[in-house]
Design a protein around this motif. Structure first.
Motif, PDB file in Angstrom:
ATOM      1  N   GLY A 197       0.729  -1.205   0.226  1.00 12.29           N
ATOM      2  CA  GLY A 197      -0.054   0.059  -0.235  1.00 12.29           C
ATOM      3  C   GLY A 197       0.941   1.049  -0.018  1.00 12.29           C
ATOM      4  N   GLN A 198       0.416   2.313  -0.124  1.00 13.30           N
ATOM      5  CA  GLN A 198       0.823   3.665  -0.113  1.00 13.30           C
ATOM      6  C   GLN A 198       1.193   4.250   0.828  1.00 13.30           C
ATOM      7  OE1 GLN A 198      -1.194   5.507  -3.634  1.00 13.30           O
ATOM      8  NE2 GLN A 198       0.939   5.448  -4.492  1.00 13.30           N
ATOM      9  N   VAL A 199       2.281   5.295   1.272  1.00  7.89           N
ATOM     10  CA  VAL A 199       2.663   5.690   2.304  1.00  7.89           C
ATOM     11  C   VAL A 199       3.340   7.169   2.160  1.00  7.89           C
ATOM     12  CG1 VAL A 199       4.828   4.715   2.735  1.00  7.89           C
ATOM     13  CG2 VAL A 199       3.662   5.452   4.548  1.00  7.89           C
ATOM     14  N   ILE A 200       3.060   8.027   2.794  1.00  7.21           N
ATOM     15  CA  ILE A 200       3.970   9.326   2.753  1.00  7.21           C
ATOM     16  C   ILE A 200       4.701   9.265   4.109  1.00  7.21           C
ATOM     17  CG2 ILE A 200       3.867  11.978   2.783  1.00  7.21           C
ATOM     18  CD1 ILE A 200       1.448  11.950   1.235  1.00  7.21           C
ATOM     19  N   MET A 201       6.105   9.597   4.094  1.00  9.20           N
ATOM     20  CA  MET A 201       6.996   9.555   4.950  1.00  9.20           C
ATOM     21  C   MET A 201       7.649  11.146   4.970  1.00  9.20           C
ATOM     22  SD  MET A 201       8.679   5.813   4.325  1.00  9.20           S
ATOM     23  CE  MET A 201       8.299   4.930   6.009  1.00  9.20           C
ATOM     24  N   PHE A 202       7.439  11.528   6.181  1.00 10.50           N
ATOM     25  CA  PHE A 202       8.152  12.795   6.476  1.00 10.50           C
ATOM     26  C   PHE A 202       9.520  13.006   7.143  1.00 10.50           C
ATOM     27  CE2 PHE A 202       3.626  14.023   5.788  1.00 10.50           C
ATOM     28  CZ  PHE A 202       3.614  15.044   5.097  1.00 10.50           C
ATOM     29  N   LEU A 203      10.389  13.711   6.564  1.00  8.67           N
ATOM     30  CA  LEU A 203      11.715  13.924   7.468  1.00  8.67           C
ATOM     31  C   LEU A 203      11.926  15.696   7.490  1.00  8.67           C
ATOM     32  CD1 LEU A 203      12.468  11.194   5.299  1.00  8.67           C
ATOM     33  CD2 LEU A 203      14.176  11.357   7.367  1.00  8.67           C
ATOM     34  N   LYS A 210       2.349  13.431  -9.496  1.00  5.38           N
ATOM     35  CA  LYS A 210       1.564  12.509 -10.328  1.00  5.38           C
ATOM     36  C   LYS A 210       1.865  11.169 -10.428  1.00  5.38           C
ATOM     37  CE  LYS A 210       1.053  12.370 -15.525  1.00  5.38           C
ATOM     38  NZ  LYS A 210       1.782  11.021 -15.588  1.00  5.38           N
ATOM     39  N   GLN A 211       3.092  10.832 -10.259  1.00  8.49           N
ATOM     40  CA  GLN A 211       3.346   9.280 -10.228  1.00  8.49           C
ATOM     41  C   GLN A 211       2.988   8.704  -8.946  1.00  8.49           C
ATOM     42  OE1 GLN A 211       8.007   9.359 -10.721  1.00  8.49           O
ATOM     43  NE2 GLN A 211       7.466   8.516 -12.686  1.00  8.49           N
ATOM     44  N   PHE A 212       2.909   9.388  -7.752  1.00  4.24           N
ATOM     45  CA  PHE A 212       2.344   9.144  -6.354  1.00  4.24           C
ATOM     46  C   PHE A 212       0.976   8.785  -6.440  1.00  4.24           C
ATOM     47  CE2 PHE A 212       1.293   9.686  -1.795  1.00  4.24           C
ATOM     48  CZ  PHE A 212       1.858   8.258  -1.449  1.00  4.24           C
ATOM     49  N   LYS A 213       0.344   9.711  -7.228  1.00  2.00           N
ATOM     50  CA  LYS A 213      -1.249   9.760  -7.570  1.00  2.00           C
ATOM     51  C   LYS A 213      -1.557   8.568  -8.392  1.00  2.00           C
ATOM     52  CE  LYS A 213      -2.458  14.394  -6.221  1.00  2.00           C
ATOM     53  NZ  LYS A 213      -3.311  15.503  -6.525  1.00  2.00           N
ATOM     54  N   ASP A 214      -0.779   8.364  -9.279  1.00  6.39           N
ATOM     55  CA  ASP A 214      -1.450   7.019 -10.115  1.00  6.39           C
ATOM     56  C   ASP A 214      -0.605   5.760  -9.895  1.00  6.39           C
ATOM     57  OD1 ASP A 214       1.313   6.689 -11.177  1.00  6.39           O
ATOM     58  OD2 ASP A 214       1.252   7.998 -12.864  1.00  6.39           O
ATOM     59  N   GLY A 215       0.169   5.576  -8.713  1.00  7.80           N
ATOM     60  CA  GLY A 215       0.575   4.467  -8.122  1.00  7.80           C
ATOM     61  C   GLY A 215       1.748   3.998  -8.761  1.00  7.80           C
ATOM     62  N   THR A 216       2.490   4.754  -9.334  1.00  9.93           N
ATOM     63  CA  THR A 216       3.954   4.407  -9.917  1.00  9.93           C
ATOM     64  C   THR A 216       4.813   4.516  -8.821  1.00  9.93           C
ATOM     65  OG1 THR A 216       3.289   5.666 -11.859  1.00  9.93           O
ATOM     66  CG2 THR A 216       5.659   4.832 -11.624  1.00  9.93           C
ATOM     67  N   VAL A 217       4.674   5.489  -7.972  1.00  8.64           N
ATOM     68  CA  VAL A 217       5.401   5.467  -6.623  1.00  8.64           C
ATOM     69  C   VAL A 217       4.513   4.945  -5.544  1.00  8.64           C
ATOM     70  CG1 VAL A 217       6.356   7.314  -5.141  1.00  8.64           C
ATOM     71  CG2 VAL A 217       6.946   7.240  -7.339  1.00  8.64           C
ATOM     72  N   THR A 218       5.066   4.181  -4.564  1.00  8.47           N
ATOM     73  CA  THR A 218       4.224   3.596  -3.590  1.00  8.47           C
ATOM     74  C   THR A 218       4.826   4.550  -2.230  1.00  8.47           C
ATOM     75  OG1 THR A 218       5.962   1.845  -3.051  1.00  8.47           O
ATOM     76  CG2 THR A 218       3.864   1.495  -4.400  1.00  8.47           C
ATOM     77  N   ALA A 219       5.982   4.766  -2.157  1.00 12.77           N
ATOM     78  CA  ALA A 219       6.510   5.637  -0.816  1.00 12.77           C
ATOM     79  C   ALA A 219       6.954   6.992  -1.357  1.00 12.77           C
ATOM     80  CB  ALA A 219       7.557   4.878  -0.366  1.00 12.77           C
ATOM     81  N   LEU A 220       6.074   8.246  -0.832  1.00 12.32           N
ATOM     82  CA  LEU A 220       6.494   9.226  -1.066  1.00 12.32           C
ATOM     83  C   LEU A 220       7.240   9.910  -0.036  1.00 12.32           C
ATOM     84  CD1 LEU A 220       6.350  11.778  -3.249  1.00 12.32           C
ATOM     85  CD2 LEU A 220       4.197  12.640  -1.754  1.00 12.32           C
TER      86      LEU A 220
END
Ligand code: AMP
Length: 477
Positions: free
Chosen positions: A303-309, A346-356
């Motif tokens: 599944g997708q996730v946003i990770m903050f640093l 865009k890649q995160f929104k379309d699922g190409t990227v799973t971890a932003l």
């Protein structure tokens, strides 16, 4: 860690008595230099949303879009988009904003505020045509991503009324934006700095602007945009309609409200009563040695996730580490070019990227359908940042988890921050191998097989050739 936690103790109220009153589309003339309708304030602690006194009662809320006095193409576009029932902020504000009143909204994240102001704004523009360089309506947003998102959300509705819309943001060629303005656009969605530049260059005049919206006003002022916002609003003729949305009403926002809103309808929703009732907060104590492995296991989830640093450098390093370990990760921060930022999102929104993997640049406003996990690899230092980061999940009534990894020396500060944010979190000591970590976040062992994502916008993979998504997929907007 078995029980949901919650955001505590905020009020629900909405301005006016909620009865009677009828408002024409044209508004009473407002003398220039007037004080705003936002009058006396109650003595609430700084930062709380103090409501200005409005003199005109609000119209009753509606329960369907059909009841609204709105052009038919907007209603059919809503139906085509699958939107049937107005959200709380739409139901309360649209009858009033469609009648031409100013609006002050405490916008809960994922509350549907874009359409709350957007439908009223577009209805007011219906049938009108802008002259070259002279837009008729203006939406100001703090970040380029947010401006683009607002423009994307409103585009089908604008199209249905044959209205032109353009986005004016930094980091993109100014000449193209000037050209669009020269052709005449009814609605401009802008970040304040770039719009000011275009105004100063003579490419945009604001003397025909009839509706002005400030979205995420508190972030705009936090980011130092107060001079630009004020300069812009001073050039917008008095007597038009203004709408301001903000999570808080601190000093600068309060100044804007008093100066530029006239007798606004106020809508403020208790976060516990609205859409975000299913957000769980987890504070996970990790050891220094195990923190990176823990973050990597979480990023490898199904599944997708946003990770903050905290820093751009840490974000780049983490994204690289994740790619090397088999996670389709990408970095988002202010050091990347605007085309790169747009493409990553865009890649995160379309699922190409799973971890932003991101700095605070992604903390506010950005909407990703179905995102159910936000991870603070570095705990934020400001409680408002914590709330905004977490607001990327559990949007529009869905559920979500906010997980913060906390090192031993950060525990005390984290406890203070959570208390300031009025959040009760579940706290646990975990390790990367812990079944509890897997239960809360879906963490799993990464494949360890390095992956690469297309590096240049021009080489971008088409949807059919991109790697198969392992993540939970939902229909994208
Ligand atoms: P916003 O708070 O404007 O960023 O909207 C968050 C999400 O809620 C977007 O995906 C909207 O398309 C969606 N949304 C807005 N209004 C409604 C509604 N009335 N019913 C269902 N979803 C909505």
């Amino acid at each position: 860690m078995n029980h949901p936690s919650r955001v505590n103790g905020q009020r629900r109220s909405s301005g006016g008595s909620g009865h009677g009153g009828s408002y024409g589309r044209s508004r009473p003339h407002r003398p220039s230099g007037r004080p705003s309708g936002g009058g006396a304030r109650s003595g609430r602690p700084a930062g709380e949303f103090a409501l200005p006194v409005s003199t005109t009662p609000a119209l009753d809320p509606v329960s369907t879009f059909q009841e609204l006095d709105m052009p038919a193409p907007l209603k059919s576009t809503l139906a085509r988009q699958g939107l049937t029932t107005p959200s709380a902020i739409q139901s309360a504000t649209l009858p009033n904003s469609l009648a031409g009143r100013d609006v002050l909204g405490r916008s809960q994240t994922g509350s549907g505020k874009t359409l709350a102001f957007g439908l009223a704004l577009l209805a007011r523009l219906d049938g009108r045509t802008a002259q070259p360089h002279k837009p008729l309506a203006l939406v100001l947003a703090p970040t380029r991503e947010l401006a683009q998102q607002v423009a994307d959300s409103l585009a089908p509705y604008a199209r249905s009324l044959k209205l032109n819309l353009t986005t004016v943001v930094g980091g993109m060629p100014i000449s193209r934006q000037a050209r669009a303005l020269r052709q005449g656009v009814e609605l401009v969605v802008a970040t304040p700095g770039r719009l000011r530049d275009l105004v100063d260059r003579g490419d945009c005049a604001l003397d025909q602007v009839d509706v002005a919206v400030l979205d995420e006003a508190d972030q705009m002022t936090d980011m130092g945009f107060m001079p630009q916002v004020t300069a812009i609003l001073q050039q917008v003729p008095t007597g038009g309609q203004r709408m301001l949305f903000s999570a808080t009403l601190d000093r600068n926002v309060d100044t804007l409200v008093r100066r530029f809103l006239n007798d606004p309808v106020v809508h403020s929703v208790d976060p516990t009563a609205g859409a975000v009732t299913t957000m769980e907060h987890h504070v996970l104590h990790v050891s220094n040695a195990d923190k990176q492995a823990t973050a990597t296991h979480i990023a490898a989830r199904d599944g997708q996730v946003i990770m903050f640093l905290d820093t751009k450098h840490a974000v780049d390093k983490m994204a690289k580490h994740l790619l090397a370990n088999g996670v389709r990760a990408a970095a988002l921060h202010g050091g990347r070019s605007q085309p790169q930022r747009t493409r990553t999102l865009k890649q995160f929104k379309d699922g190409t990227v799973t971890a932003l993997v991101a700095t605070n640049v992604a903390a506010r406003g950005i909407h990703i359908d179905g995102l159910d996990l936000v991870v603070n690899i570095d705990p934020p230092t400001d409680h408002k940042d914590y709330l905004h980061r977490g607001g990327r999940t559990a949007r529009a009534g869905e559920s979500g988890n906010v997980v913060t990894l906390v090192l031993p020396n950060q525990r005390r500060e984290m406890a203070r921050l959570m208390s300031r944010a009025q959040i009760e979190a579940r706290t646990a000591q975990i390790s990367s191998q812990d079944p509890e970590l897997a239960r809360v976040t879906g963490a799993r062992t990464p494949t360890g097989v390095p992956v690469t994502l297309p590096a240049e916008p021009r080489q971008e993979a088409s949807r059919s050739s991109r790697p198969p998504s392992r993540g939970r997929r939902r229909p994208r907007r």
